[in-house]
Design an enzyme around this catalytic site. Structure first.
Site, PDB file in Angstrom:
ATOM      1  CG  ASP A   1      -0.396  -0.080   2.513  1.00 45.96           C
ATOM      2  OD1 ASP A   1       0.857  -0.112   2.620  1.00 45.96           O
ATOM      3  OD2 ASP A   1      -1.161  -0.115   3.508  1.00 45.96           O
ATOM      4  CB  SER A   2       4.575   1.686  -0.239  1.00 49.85           C
ATOM      5  OG  SER A   2       4.742   0.574  -1.100  1.00 49.85           O
TER       6      SER A   2
ATOM      7  CG  ASP B   1       0.580  -4.144   1.965  1.00 53.43           C
ATOM      8  OD1 ASP B   1       0.832  -5.074   2.754  1.00 53.43           O
ATOM      9  OD2 ASP B   1       1.264  -3.109   1.893  1.00 53.43           O
TER      10      ASP B   1
ATOM     11  CE  LYS C   1       3.540  -5.851   3.774  1.00 53.30           C
ATOM     12  NZ  LYS C   1       2.991  -4.686   4.497  1.00 53.30           N
TER      13      LYS C   1
ATOM     14  CD  GLU D   1       0.594  -1.540   7.875  1.00 47.88           C
ATOM     15  OE1 GLU D   1       0.262  -0.703   8.745  1.00 47.88           O
ATOM     16  OE2 GLU D   1       1.018  -1.222   6.761  1.00 47.88           O
TER      17      GLU D   1
ATOM     18  CD  GLU E   1       7.798   0.015   7.273  1.00 45.67           C
ATOM     19  OE1 GLU E   1       6.856  -0.763   7.004  1.00 45.67           O
ATOM     20  OE2 GLU E   1       7.921   1.146   6.782  1.00 45.67           O
TER      21      GLU E   1
HETATM   22  O1  KIV Z   1       3.548  -1.081   1.577  1.00 44.45           O
HETATM   23  C1  KIV Z   1       4.724  -1.468   1.506  1.00 44.45           C
HETATM   24  O2  KIV Z   1       5.436  -1.249   0.522  1.00 44.45           O
HETATM   25  C2  KIV Z   1       5.251  -2.224   2.633  1.00 44.45           C
HETATM   26  C3  KIV Z   1       6.726  -2.456   2.674  1.00 44.45           C
HETATM   27  C4  KIV Z   1       7.408  -1.202   3.020  1.00 44.45           C
HETATM   28  C5  KIV Z   1       7.093  -3.569   3.567  1.00 44.45           C
HETATM   29  O3  KIV Z   1       4.528  -2.601   3.494  1.00 44.45           O
END
Ligand code: KIV
Length: 276
Positions: free
Chosen positions: A56-57, A95, A124, A126, A194
């Site tokens: 989600d970056s 994500d 993934k 959080e 992280e």
């Molecule tokens: O969203 C993302 O790119 C991430 C990485 C920084 C691990 O969660």
């Protein structure tokens, strides 16, 4: 157009979720990067990157938002489908966006979109608090492979008040170790750490049986991940400590990704200057 995916290293067998755990057992560092489109995904795959994350970056580096909160499930599905088409070997991780897994049922619906519509191999999410543990358990009992994410969790930005290193104080370290054990007990198959002190990441890595993938977490994690644009030095603004511009050293995108992969595998990256 991008050419038909080809695979150079370290082998042509697609990377699987159990394969990640095997890499940990064998001491083979896991090389991971983010990607948001097919062409870049193809470069990563051809360079032998093991895990490609549609993070989600993308809300920050692709869409230009100040944080990851506006990213939607539709965004992740759209980008994951593009990335999927660029991959032959790497495991595609996607994500779960902010508030898309607030209840187990909502999490299952989100995971279904990411695994079925977008053909990701793993999701993934959080956090390590009780409600997230309940979600991890609910998903993994239903055969959804989950990567947990502790330390700096960008979806907590409003509560954390900024992007800061986590786990510096003893109490926070103790809590993170407990949460790492808890995500394993809930069924997580991998753990992103992280922005945590390298010694804490090492302690967690040695204590749990699932692989840790670090970003700003020192060289002792079982693998490393960076935002792809950070590894090319093209993220706007000041470079953050844990990133490195591999493009400047190598002069091509392919070369930069290959150098990153080689440096992670040789445990040359991250160095102490990239760690906390
Ligand atoms: O969203 C993302 O790119 C991430 C990485 C920084 C691990 O969660």
């Amino acid at each position: 157009m991008y050419p038909t995916p080809s695979v150079s290293a370290p082998g042509s067998k697609p990377v699987s979720v159990p394969g990640l755990r095997k890499m940990k057992q064998e001491g083979t560092p896991i090389v991971a990067l983010t990607a948001y489109d097919a062409s870049f995904a193809h470069v990563l795959d051809a360079a032998g990157v093991d895990v490609v994350l549609v993070g989600d970056s993308l809300g920050m580096v692709f869409q230009g938002h100040p944080n990851t909160l506006p990213v939607t499930v539709d965004d992740i599905v759209y980008h994951s489908r593009a990335v999927r088409r660029g991959l032959a070997r790497a495991l595609l991780m996607a994500d779960m966006p902010f508030l898309s897994y607030a209840t187990p049922e909502q999490a299952l619906a989100t995971a279904k979109r990411l695994l079925v519509d977008a053909e990701a191999g793993m999701v993934k999410l959080e956090g390590g608090q009780d409600c997230v543990l309940e979600v991890i358990r609910f998903l993994t009992e239903r055969e959804v492979p989950v990567c947990a994410h502790l330390g700096l969790t960008p979806q907590s930005i409003l509560r954390m008040g900024g992007f800061r290193v986590q786990g510096r104080e003893e109490a926070a370290q103790k809590k993170m170790v407990e949460q790492a054990h808890a995500v394993v007990a809930a069924g997580a198959e991998a753990l992103v750490l992280e922005c945590v002190p390298a010694t804490l990441a090492q302690q967690i890595t040695q204590a749990i049986e699932i692989p840790t993938i670090g970003i700003g977490a020192g060289v002792h994690c079982d693998g490393q991940i960076l935002v792809g644009y950070d590894a090319l030095g093209i993220t706007p603004g000041k470079r953050v400590r844990f990133t490195k511009d591999f493009l400047i050293e190598t002069g091509s995108v392919e070369g930069a990704v290959q150098r990153y992969a080689a440096d992670v595998r040789a445990r040359r990256f991250p160095g102490p200057e990239h760690s906390f």
